[in-house]
Design a protein around this motif. Structure first.
Motif, PDB file in Angstrom:
ATOM      1  N   GLU A  73      51.019   8.358 -73.014  1.00  0.00           N
ATOM      2  CA  GLU A  73      51.396   7.245 -72.490  1.00  0.00           C
ATOM      3  C   GLU A  73      50.210   6.625 -71.716  1.00  0.00           C
ATOM      4  OE1 GLU A  73      54.748   5.465 -71.017  1.00  0.00           O
ATOM      5  OE2 GLU A  73      56.163   6.663 -72.133  1.00  0.00           O
ATOM      6  N   ALA A  74      49.533   7.505 -70.791  1.00  0.00           N
ATOM      7  CA  ALA A  74      48.512   7.317 -70.198  1.00  0.00           C
ATOM      8  C   ALA A  74      47.314   6.730 -71.037  1.00  0.00           C
ATOM      9  CB  ALA A  74      47.978   8.346 -69.280  1.00  0.00           C
ATOM     10  N   LEU A  75      47.074   7.575 -72.031  1.00  0.00           N
ATOM     11  CA  LEU A  75      45.856   6.918 -72.876  1.00  0.00           C
ATOM     12  C   LEU A  75      46.321   5.654 -73.900  1.00  0.00           C
ATOM     13  CD1 LEU A  75      44.510  10.410 -73.775  1.00  0.00           C
ATOM     14  CD2 LEU A  75      43.699   8.775 -72.230  1.00  0.00           C
ATOM     15  N   ALA A  76      47.416   5.396 -74.242  1.00  0.00           N
ATOM     16  CA  ALA A  76      47.839   4.500 -75.184  1.00  0.00           C
ATOM     17  C   ALA A  76      47.506   3.049 -74.725  1.00  0.00           C
ATOM     18  CB  ALA A  76      49.525   4.460 -74.986  1.00  0.00           C
ATOM     19  N   VAL A  77      47.382   2.723 -73.593  1.00  0.00           N
ATOM     20  CA  VAL A  77      46.654   1.459 -73.001  1.00  0.00           C
ATOM     21  C   VAL A  77      45.070   1.353 -73.346  1.00  0.00           C
ATOM     22  CG1 VAL A  77      48.206   1.059 -70.965  1.00  0.00           C
ATOM     23  CG2 VAL A  77      46.198   2.408 -70.665  1.00  0.00           C
ATOM     24  N   ASN A  78      44.537   2.555 -73.696  1.00  0.00           N
ATOM     25  CA  ASN A  78      43.455   2.246 -74.251  1.00  0.00           C
ATOM     26  C   ASN A  78      42.297   1.674 -73.496  1.00  0.00           C
ATOM     27  OD1 ASN A  78      41.595   3.004 -76.143  1.00  0.00           O
ATOM     28  ND2 ASN A  78      41.388   1.429 -77.451  1.00  0.00           N
ATOM     29  N   LYS A  79      42.226   2.036 -71.998  1.00  0.00           N
ATOM     30  CA  LYS A  79      41.426   1.427 -71.031  1.00  0.00           C
ATOM     31  C   LYS A  79      40.886   2.594 -70.233  1.00  0.00           C
ATOM     32  CE  LYS A  79      43.419  -3.065 -70.351  1.00  0.00           C
ATOM     33  NZ  LYS A  79      43.604  -3.992 -69.499  1.00  0.00           N
ATOM     34  N   ALA A  80      39.497   2.493 -69.955  1.00  0.00           N
ATOM     35  CA  ALA A  80      38.954   3.642 -69.075  1.00  0.00           C
ATOM     36  C   ALA A  80      39.446   3.790 -67.442  1.00  0.00           C
ATOM     37  CB  ALA A  80      37.330   3.241 -68.722  1.00  0.00           C
ATOM     38  N   PHE A  81      40.063   2.565 -67.071  1.00  0.00           N
ATOM     39  CA  PHE A  81      40.479   2.627 -65.709  1.00  0.00           C
ATOM     40  C   PHE A  81      42.178   2.492 -65.759  1.00  0.00           C
ATOM     41  CE2 PHE A  81      36.215   1.863 -64.907  1.00  0.00           C
ATOM     42  CZ  PHE A  81      35.954   2.664 -64.241  1.00  0.00           C
ATOM     43  N   LEU A  82      43.042   3.145 -65.160  1.00  0.00           N
ATOM     44  CA  LEU A  82      44.448   3.001 -65.219  1.00  0.00           C
ATOM     45  C   LEU A  82      44.766   2.416 -63.918  1.00  0.00           C
ATOM     46  CD1 LEU A  82      45.285   6.527 -66.944  1.00  0.00           C
ATOM     47  CD2 LEU A  82      45.188   4.109 -68.044  1.00  0.00           C
ATOM     48  N   VAL A  83      45.707   1.236 -63.904  1.00  0.00           N
ATOM     49  CA  VAL A  83      46.105   0.839 -62.721  1.00  0.00           C
ATOM     50  C   VAL A  83      47.250   1.410 -61.986  1.00  0.00           C
ATOM     51  CG1 VAL A  83      45.134  -1.476 -63.193  1.00  0.00           C
ATOM     52  CG2 VAL A  83      47.372  -0.943 -63.949  1.00  0.00           C
ATOM     53  N   PRO A  84      47.509   1.598 -60.774  1.00  0.00           N
ATOM     54  CA  PRO A  84      48.536   2.361 -60.093  1.00  0.00           C
ATOM     55  C   PRO A  84      49.801   1.622 -60.984  1.00  0.00           C
ATOM     56  CG  PRO A  84      46.957   1.585 -58.354  1.00  0.00           C
ATOM     57  CD  PRO A  84      46.387   0.901 -59.809  1.00  0.00           C
ATOM     58  N   ALA A  85      50.214   0.557 -61.111  1.00  0.00           N
ATOM     59  CA  ALA A  85      51.570   0.076 -61.547  1.00  0.00           C
ATOM     60  C   ALA A  85      51.838   0.862 -63.031  1.00  0.00           C
ATOM     61  CB  ALA A  85      51.470  -1.448 -61.810  1.00  0.00           C
ATOM     62  N   HIS A  86      50.682   0.999 -63.780  1.00  0.00           N
ATOM     63  CA  HIS A  86      50.796   1.645 -65.172  1.00  0.00           C
ATOM     64  C   HIS A  86      51.111   3.250 -64.844  1.00  0.00           C
ATOM     65  CE1 HIS A  86      50.573   2.615 -69.360  1.00  0.00           C
ATOM     66  NE2 HIS A  86      49.481   3.549 -68.987  1.00  0.00           N
ATOM     67  N   LEU A  87      50.620   3.749 -63.971  1.00  0.00           N
ATOM     68  CA  LEU A  87      50.699   5.131 -63.593  1.00  0.00           C
ATOM     69  C   LEU A  87      51.884   5.424 -63.066  1.00  0.00           C
ATOM     70  CD1 LEU A  87      47.672   6.231 -61.866  1.00  0.00           C
ATOM     71  CD2 LEU A  87      48.433   7.098 -63.916  1.00  0.00           C
ATOM     72  N   LYS A  88      52.721   4.368 -62.353  1.00  0.00           N
ATOM     73  CA  LYS A  88      54.088   4.567 -61.776  1.00  0.00           C
ATOM     74  C   LYS A  88      55.054   4.858 -63.264  1.00  0.00           C
ATOM     75  CE  LYS A  88      56.757   3.411 -57.966  1.00  0.00           C
ATOM     76  NZ  LYS A  88      56.793   2.605 -56.841  1.00  0.00           N
ATOM     77  N   ASN A  89      54.803   3.975 -64.219  1.00  0.00           N
ATOM     78  CA  ASN A  89      55.777   3.959 -65.079  1.00  0.00           C
ATOM     79  C   ASN A  89      55.580   5.470 -66.082  1.00  0.00           C
ATOM     80  OD1 ASN A  89      56.783   1.413 -64.696  1.00  0.00           O
ATOM     81  ND2 ASN A  89      55.160   0.374 -66.003  1.00  0.00           N
ATOM     82  N   VAL A  90      54.429   5.843 -66.164  1.00  0.00           N
ATOM     83  CA  VAL A  90      53.640   6.902 -67.129  1.00  0.00           C
ATOM     84  C   VAL A  90      54.510   8.191 -66.388  1.00  0.00           C
ATOM     85  CG1 VAL A  90      51.767   8.175 -67.734  1.00  0.00           C
ATOM     86  CG2 VAL A  90      51.906   5.729 -68.183  1.00  0.00           C
ATOM     87  N   LEU A  91      53.988   8.325 -65.073  1.00  0.00           N
ATOM     88  CA  LEU A  91      54.281   9.589 -64.571  1.00  0.00           C
ATOM     89  C   LEU A  91      55.621   9.816 -63.908  1.00  0.00           C
ATOM     90  CD1 LEU A  91      50.935   9.901 -62.582  1.00  0.00           C
ATOM     91  CD2 LEU A  91      51.570  11.037 -64.565  1.00  0.00           C
ATOM     92  N   LYS A  92      56.580   8.894 -63.944  1.00  0.00           N
ATOM     93  CA  LYS A  92      57.807   9.073 -63.214  1.00  0.00           C
ATOM     94  C   LYS A  92      57.758   9.700 -61.828  1.00  0.00           C
ATOM     95  CE  LYS A  92      59.458   8.005 -67.435  1.00  0.00           C
ATOM     96  NZ  LYS A  92      58.925   6.836 -68.014  1.00  0.00           N
ATOM     97  N   PHE A  93      56.885   9.820 -61.039  1.00  0.00           N
ATOM     98  CA  PHE A  93      56.873  10.335 -59.882  1.00  0.00           C
ATOM     99  C   PHE A  93      55.641   9.434 -59.141  1.00  0.00           C
ATOM    100  CE2 PHE A  93      54.050  13.318 -61.926  1.00  0.00           C
ATOM    101  CZ  PHE A  93      52.841  13.265 -61.219  1.00  0.00           C
ATOM    102  N   ASP A  94      55.853   9.323 -57.697  1.00  0.00           N
ATOM    103  CA  ASP A  94      55.075   8.648 -56.952  1.00  0.00           C
ATOM    104  C   ASP A  94      53.681   9.174 -57.022  1.00  0.00           C
ATOM    105  OD1 ASP A  94      56.842   6.625 -56.315  1.00  0.00           O
ATOM    106  OD2 ASP A  94      57.664   7.600 -54.565  1.00  0.00           O
ATOM    107  N   PHE A  95      52.803   8.817 -57.413  1.00  0.00           N
ATOM    108  CA  PHE A  95      51.203   9.109 -57.607  1.00  0.00           C
ATOM    109  C   PHE A  95      50.783   8.790 -56.132  1.00  0.00           C
ATOM    110  CE2 PHE A  95      46.841   9.051 -58.455  1.00  0.00           C
ATOM    111  CZ  PHE A  95      46.672  10.192 -59.199  1.00  0.00           C
ATOM    112  N   PRO A  96      49.909   9.338 -55.436  1.00  0.00           N
ATOM    113  CA  PRO A  96      49.419   9.080 -54.107  1.00  0.00           C
ATOM    114  C   PRO A  96      48.433   7.833 -54.167  1.00  0.00           C
ATOM    115  CG  PRO A  96      48.425  11.161 -55.007  1.00  0.00           C
ATOM    116  CD  PRO A  96      49.589  10.943 -55.873  1.00  0.00           C
ATOM    117  N   ASP A  97      48.517   7.070 -53.408  1.00  0.00           N
ATOM    118  CA  ASP A  97      47.600   5.978 -53.267  1.00  0.00           C
ATOM    119  C   ASP A  97      46.302   6.441 -52.817  1.00  0.00           C
ATOM    120  OD1 ASP A  97      46.069   3.697 -53.039  1.00  0.00           O
ATOM    121  OD2 ASP A  97      47.783   2.412 -51.809  1.00  0.00           O
TER     122      ASP A  97
END
Length: 199
Positions: A73-97
């Protein structure tokens, strides 16, 4: 058996998780200007390294939601940089800021490591959990040191130097009874002792 040496924390998955978080934070500051969208995000290779860490897999990924699902899911967006909002959906836990500065950054890392410790199974012996506890202790010492610099802006490079100095030689002590049985020592520890038998 008494072992006077310490097991180096650098050889554990927990320490690698910490290093991957620091690398992601460093690259967030160093590479973000390369993103054409202008939205700040984390370099995808750093996120994949963090997701693939076995400590996180044990703590946060279970059931049908596996590490591979998160990576896909992280790679599905096909972007070099992953924004925090997308990470929150992908990881299902709070990624540190990791974009925070100074003591706020330290508190984010400490809180994330503590949450990881809580999620690890406390019933079984776990070296990684012990290393995470040691890392939290040492980072709290750095936070205490950083509290003395409130009148000065503490940039990320300076903070990283403090952190590396504090956790660089971190080791996990072996607990045993020194009055019984076999004594295992490092070569430097044996130089002033007189033994009848050295193996």
């Amino acid at each position: 058996c008494n072992i006077t040496m310490r097991y180096p924390a650098q050889h554990t998955a927990a320490f690698h998780l910490f290093q991957d978080l620091m690398t992601a934070a460093q690259n967030y500051r160093r590479l973000n200007h390369l993103d054409a969208s202008g939205v700040s995000g984390y370099y995808h290779k750093d996120i994949i390294a963090i997701i693939g860490n076995p400590v996180l897999a044990q703590a946060f990924f279970s059931g049908q939601w596996t590490v591979q699902n998160a990576m896909d899911e992280a790679l599905a967006v096909n972007k070099a940089f992953l924004v925090p909002a997308h990470l929150k959906n992908v990881l299902k836990f709070d990624f540190p800021d990791l974009s925070k500065e100074g003591r706020d950054f330290l508190n984010e890392i400490i809180a994330f490591l503590q949450k990881t410790i809580q999620r690890l199974d406390s019933e079984q012996e776990n070296i990684d959990r012990e290393v995470l506890k040691l890392l939290v202790q040492e980072l709290k010492k750095v936070d205490e040191l950083a509290s003395g610099f409130q009148d000065f802006p503490l940039d990320f490079r300076t903070l990283t130097t403090f952190i590396n100095e504090q956790v660089g030689a971190l080791g996990l002590p072996f607990v045993s009874n020194p009055t019984k049985g076999l004594q295992v020592m490092g070569v430097l520890e044996t130089r002033i002792l007189d033994f009848d038998t050295v193996i």
